[in-house]
Design a protein around this motif. Structure first.
Motif, PDB file in Angstrom:
ATOM      1  N   ILE A  49     -13.788 -42.789  17.912  1.00  0.00           N
ATOM      2  CA  ILE A  49     -14.622 -43.895  18.602  1.00  0.00           C
ATOM      3  C   ILE A  49     -16.262 -42.967  17.960  1.00  0.00           C
ATOM      4  O   ILE A  49     -16.758 -44.510  17.564  1.00  0.00           O
ATOM      5  N   VAL A  50     -17.016 -42.042  17.466  1.00  0.00           N
ATOM      6  CA  VAL A  50     -18.365 -42.150  16.706  1.00  0.00           C
ATOM      7  C   VAL A  50     -17.596 -42.196  15.165  1.00  0.00           C
ATOM      8  O   VAL A  50     -18.887 -43.029  14.786  1.00  0.00           O
ATOM      9  N   GLY A  51     -16.848 -41.864  14.638  1.00  0.00           N
ATOM     10  CA  GLY A  51     -16.385 -42.304  12.864  1.00  0.00           C
ATOM     11  C   GLY A  51     -16.838 -43.568  12.771  1.00  0.00           C
ATOM     12  O   GLY A  51     -17.490 -43.995  11.880  1.00  0.00           O
ATOM     13  N   LEU A  52     -16.116 -44.335  13.805  1.00  0.00           N
ATOM     14  CA  LEU A  52     -16.047 -45.392  13.534  1.00  0.00           C
ATOM     15  C   LEU A  52     -16.564 -46.673  13.951  1.00  0.00           C
ATOM     16  O   LEU A  52     -17.105 -47.599  12.996  1.00  0.00           O
ATOM     17  N   ILE A  53     -17.358 -46.473  15.109  1.00  0.00           N
ATOM     18  CA  ILE A  53     -18.765 -47.091  15.405  1.00  0.00           C
ATOM     19  C   ILE A  53     -20.047 -46.831  14.271  1.00  0.00           C
ATOM     20  O   ILE A  53     -20.469 -47.637  14.400  1.00  0.00           O
ATOM     21  N   ARG A  54     -20.111 -45.740  14.154  1.00  0.00           N
ATOM     22  CA  ARG A  54     -21.227 -45.460  12.734  1.00  0.00           C
ATOM     23  C   ARG A  54     -20.645 -45.870  11.418  1.00  0.00           C
ATOM     24  O   ARG A  54     -21.570 -46.635  11.049  1.00  0.00           O
ATOM     25  N   ALA A  55     -19.626 -46.173  11.222  1.00  0.00           N
ATOM     26  CA  ALA A  55     -18.977 -46.963   9.900  1.00  0.00           C
ATOM     27  C   ALA A  55     -19.461 -48.854  10.198  1.00  0.00           C
ATOM     28  O   ALA A  55     -20.159 -48.980   9.447  1.00  0.00           O
ATOM     29  N   VAL A  56     -18.970 -48.822  10.971  1.00  0.00           N
ATOM     30  CA  VAL A  56     -19.762 -50.029  11.755  1.00  0.00           C
ATOM     31  C   VAL A  56     -20.555 -50.566  11.856  1.00  0.00           C
ATOM     32  O   VAL A  56     -20.995 -51.569  11.236  1.00  0.00           O
ATOM     33  N   ALA A  57     -21.616 -49.736  12.363  1.00  0.00           N
ATOM     34  CA  ALA A  57     -22.815 -50.121  12.573  1.00  0.00           C
ATOM     35  C   ALA A  57     -23.249 -50.243  11.510  1.00  0.00           C
ATOM     36  O   ALA A  57     -24.749 -50.999  10.821  1.00  0.00           O
ATOM     37  N   ILE A  58     -23.673 -48.986   9.751  1.00  0.00           N
ATOM     38  CA  ILE A  58     -24.054 -49.084   9.278  1.00  0.00           C
ATOM     39  C   ILE A  58     -23.905 -50.588   8.574  1.00  0.00           C
ATOM     40  O   ILE A  58     -24.515 -51.136   8.282  1.00  0.00           O
ATOM     41  N   MET A  59     -22.445 -51.173   8.694  1.00  0.00           N
ATOM     42  CA  MET A  59     -22.519 -52.511   8.157  1.00  0.00           C
ATOM     43  C   MET A  59     -23.065 -53.329   8.201  1.00  0.00           C
ATOM     44  O   MET A  59     -23.332 -54.080   7.964  1.00  0.00           O
ATOM     45  N   VAL A  60     -22.899 -53.716  10.630  1.00  0.00           N
ATOM     46  CA  VAL A  60     -23.779 -54.476  10.742  1.00  0.00           C
ATOM     47  C   VAL A  60     -25.264 -54.646  10.848  1.00  0.00           C
ATOM     48  O   VAL A  60     -25.558 -55.311  11.139  1.00  0.00           O
TER      49      VAL A  60
END
Lengths: 338, 275, 293
Positions: free
Chosen positions: C252-263
């Motif tokens: 969850i943390v890894g994906l949230i970060r990845a999504v947030a970096i993009m969005v």
């Protein structure tokens, strides 16, 4: 299944609570008197260290109401330092309001506004869960201050201008202001807030907080409104933190996100345990010792973290009662010897 | 005789498990009720339901006519019902004076203003000393609870509940962990304190049949979450099957105790009548 | 499309590393009931020591293909530091948790300066190692093979740890000690040895995590304090003491970060705390935790 608010507290290895002994007040007054006399013989440098001490001591008096008296360990209390600091920054450099009394009022109001909802969510939990939730809120604050550059200045922070004290403007250099009028102003605040805290911990309200620390379930059957009392303690401690943060920001001249990083919250816990969380005077002793120690170590070596960390480890392992615990022990031995 | 506490067809279940089924009991003004039963009979669930900590799944618990299902400990204390604990449950670092002061200050509603002085509050001080006097704890007032003997801790636990000036008190094995020699003196003290403090009724949860026989007006026996019997001691202890069901393994011992039951139950009813 | 695959793979790589540290934190919390703030130091220590070990291997003339095994070995070796650290922690096992937290906080400070002394204040990197394994085609995207290897290694470690705890005698002893220390002592378990072993394994998870990350990002003094809060977010989301929780939390943390970096790059860290707070409020025991109290 059990309701979270009656989670039983375990036996804490806390030193005997000498929290309500009258000696605490005398020790506080002696330190205050010594601080009042300090400008007559101490160096300017020493005096510049003392103002951050006053600020931290105020914040810690509040912190200890929560930690030492109510038994809730907040690992995000630096949040309130940042609330006070950024209140001072916004007031002075964005809005051009320089009255320190108004800055204090705004800091208090902002602390209450944040502390009520955050506390409402946090105080339903105890022990490590409370610590983690407060840590998360602290870091949430940090990332807001850090990332929203446009509003908060990001990692550059915001400048905090020299305030007016009682509407008076002071000429001269920054050091002269900090070691002169502001020194006494902050000391006055520490004295007033210390006496106020003395009344709080010695009130039936303070007694109920201590009952919650000792055993929340039993306390609730004696009519103690555990959640409401915890929330009140959290809000009061937040207000003390906000006032401390405003003073701290003025001495630094800057409000930046570092003030709310989790290690800063860790330092507050360090100071509380250094002074001794079981004693009224603990926060004042702890913050003074911390400020002096850190200054001393930093002037000697770049590896000050190592020394501070080692001191912390030794303290926790050998002197969990903190400095006031050690002093209390010596005092007892002295009395027995004579 | 007015009814203090009344439970009517109370059921409490956790999923498929029925901890209590159709439990009804009442405590009248002046009564001393003992709740007995083997482990797992549902005693602690019943206690939690009777003290408003748990809301019954169905049925009703009323204290002085008003529903107290699930009201929680603070409201319970406010309405005039107190609870002592089986495990010694005092505040280790608080002194006897402070411990009693906690209850007194909630009864006298002193915590609204955090700047109010505790030491100068005569009313709290008087209430504390009165309770300490009743429980022979006066000489211990400034000792922290952790420094008390086991028996004194037990007394302090009950005394703090008394400092709420309750009308009804529920005590869970008030003499557990106390030496056999002390247990009667503690019970006598309790009943005496009850009379002095104006407590109108006592519910005790007890394993010790000697104490149950000697002090109760009525005995409610639980088994597998149901009321097996609700009898006066003289009836209860004449039924060997009942005793065996409640005590489990040691019915033979009870014969001699049942023999001296008449005199002791007389003293018990005299005492509670004076209550 | 390829952008999303890239994003997800980046998130999973990050999750794989954070999982290791969080698993160490979970293991120690599960058995010793201590929240170990020094887990971040172990992570940084593994990173620095990994760089030293790879440099040593290169000096010995070993081919660059050995980078991954060298890093793994380095992480395991430096993880032995857990033994003396556990001796120190033993003094506070039965104490207030503020003391436990502070002791590990003190360790964090000490380690930070020890690393500053040994490796200097400037971050160290290991760039060329990253490309030693080349790139691979994955769902139409070219990704560094190394990232995939680390993800695989992390999954293997997770599976191994799970089998060890569930299937082996020692694993059962550890779980019994976590459940009830007094009772397992009564059954003849030497809980001191269990604690020492558990803490060392927990420490090794952290050091291996740190060692594996260095080809992808620099070893720095700040990484210890930064990782603490991230690992902490993982265990809170997943549930304190739960291994499955650590895995879910890390993803969850890894994906949230990845999504947030993009969005919304501003909200990269912020979004993690929002999730942490939401979880703590809605499910205080975490997604996989046992009910508290």
């Amino acid at each position: 299944m059990s309701a979270p608010h009656i989670v039983e507290s375990t036996a804490l290895a806390r030193p005997a609570a000498e929290a309500s002994r009258a000696s605490g007040l005398w020790a506080f007054l002696v330190i205050v008197a010594a601080m009042a006399a300090l400008p007559f013989f101490a160096s300017t440098y020493t005096l510049t260290l003392m103002v951050p001490f006053f600020a931290l001591a105020i914040a810690l008096l509040g912190f200890n109401l929560l930690f030492g008296y109510t038994g809730l360990l907040s690992f995000g209390h630096a949040m309130f330092l940042s609330i006070g600091a950024y209140s001072a920054a916004v007031m002075t450099s964005k809005l051009g309001i320089l009255s320190f009394e108004l800055i204090l009022l705004v800091s208090i109001a902002a602390s209450v506004i944040i502390a009520v909802p955050v506390g409402f969510l946090c105080v339903r939990y105890t022990r490590i869960f409370f610590g983690m939730l407060t840590l998360a809120f602290g870091m949430l604050f940090h990332s807001v201050l850090y990332k929203f550059y446009g509003i908060t200045g990001g990692d550059q922070g915001m400048r905090v201008l020299r305030p007016l004290l009682f509407g008076m403007e002071f000429e001269g250099g920054k050091t002269a202001f900090l070691t002169g009028p502001f020194y006494y102003y902050a000391l006055g605040l520490l004295t007033a807030l210390g006496l106020l805290m003395w009344r709080i911990v010695r009130s039936p309200f303070g007694l109920h907080l201590q009952a919650i620390r000792e055993n929340a379930q039993k306390a609730s059957y004696l009519g103690v409104e555990v959640t409401r009392m915890r929330l009140s303690a959290y809000v009061i401690s937040g207000v003390y933190g906000g006032i401390g943060g405003a003073i701290l920001a003025i001495t630094i001249g800057l409000a930046d996100p570092e003030i709310v990083y989790w290690t800063q919250s860790g330092n507050l816990v360090f100071m509380a345990v250094l002074g001794g969380s079981g004693a009224f005077i603990g926060p004042v002793v702890g913050s003074l010792a911390f400020v002096l120690l850190q200054d001393m170590v930093m002037s000697v070596t770049q590896y000050w973290r190592f020394v501070m960390g080692a001191v912390l480890i030794l303290l926790v392992v050998f002197f969990p009662g903190g400095l006031s615990g050690i002093a209390g022990g010596l005092f007892t031995r002295f009395k027995r010897g004579s | 005789m007015t009814t203090l506490l009344e439970a009517r067809t109370v059921c409490k279940s956790y999923g498929d498990f029925h901890a209590l089924t159709d439990v009804s009991l009442s405590v009248a003004d002046g009564e001393f009720i003992s709740i007995v039963g083997p482990n797992g009979a549902g005693k602690s669930t019943l206690v939690n339901v009777l003290t408003g900590l748990l809301r019954p799944t169905s049925g009703r618990v009323a204290f002085r006519g008003t529903d107290i299902g699930g009201i929680g400990p603070v409201e319970l204390a406010r309405r005039g019902m107190a609870r002592g604990f089986q495990l010694v449950n005092v505040f280790p670092e608080l002194t006897v004076r402070e411990t009693l002061g906690v209850a007194a200050s909630s009864r006298l509603k002193r915590t609204g203003n955090p700047l109010r002085s505790l030491v100068r509050d005569r009313e709290i001080a008087d209430a504390v000393e009165e309770v300490a006097e009743i429980f022979n704890l006066r000489h211990r007032l400034d000792q922290p609870a952790r420094a008390l003997s086991q028996g004194e801790k037990k007394l302090l636990d009950v005394a703090s509940a008394f400092a709420l000036k309750p009308e009804l008190i529920l005590i869970d094995e008030p003499t557990s962990g106390v030496s056999t020699g002390d247990k009667h003196s503690i019970m006598e003290l309790l009943i005496d304190a009850c009379r002095k403090a104006g407590v109108r009724g006592i519910i005790q949860v007890e394993h010790d049949m000697d104490l149950v026989a000697r002090y109760s007006d009525r005995i409610v026996a639980l088994q597998a979450g149901r009321v097996l019997a609700d009898e006066k001691p003289e009836v209860f202890f004449k039924d060997p099957a009942l005793i065996a069901a409640v005590v489990g393994t040691r019915p033979p011992q009870l014969r001699p105790k049942a023999a001296n039951l008449n005199t002791s139950s007389e003293t018990a009813s005299q005492r509670s009548a004076a209550c | 499309m390829s952008m999303y695959v890239d994003m997800i793979l980046g998130g999973v790589f990050h999750a794989a590393v954070v999982f290791l540290v969080a698993a160490g934190l979970q293991l120690v919390f599960g058995v010793q009931k201590i929240v170990n703030l020094a887990c971040g130091s172990f992570y940084a220590l593994g990173a620095y020591f990994g760089i030293t070990a790879v440099a040593g291997a290169a000096a010995m003339g070993l081919p660059s293909v050995v980078v991954l095994p060298v890093l793994l070995a380095a992480g395991l070796a430096i993880g032995l530091i857990g033994l003396p650290v556990e001796r120190l922690l033993r003094t506070v096992y039965r104490r207030d948790e503020s003391h436990q937290l502070l002791l590990t906080f003190g360790l964090l400070l000490v380690f930070q300066d020890v690393m500053r002394f040994l490796w200097g204040p400037t971050p160290l990197t290991l760039d060329n190692a990253y490309l030693a394994y080349g790139t691979a085609e994955f769902a139409g995207v070219r990704v560094p093979t190394y990232n995939l290897l680390v993800i695989a290694a992390s999954i293997a470690i997770a599976a191994g740890l799970g089998l060890f705890l569930q299937r082996t005698r020692t694993g059962r002893i550890i779980r019994a000690t976590a459940e009830n220390r007094e009772m397992s002592e009564g059954l003849g378990v030497n809980s001191n040895r269990v604690f020492a072993a558990v803490f060392t394994v927990g420490c090794m998870l952290g050091t291996v995590g740190g060692a594996l990350v260095v080809p992808a990002s620099a070893a720095s003094l700040e990484m210890s304090v930064e990782l603490v809060v991230e690992a902490f977010a993982v265990v809170v989301i997943g549930g304190l003491g739960s291994m499955r929780g650590a895995m879910a939390g890390a993803l969850i943390v890894g994906l949230i970060r990845a999504v947030a970096i993009m969005v919304l790059p501003e909200a990269e860290i912020l979004s993690i705390y929002v999730v942490v707070i939401a979880v703590l409020i809605l499910r205080p025991a975490g997604l996989f935790g046992k009910a508290m109290a």
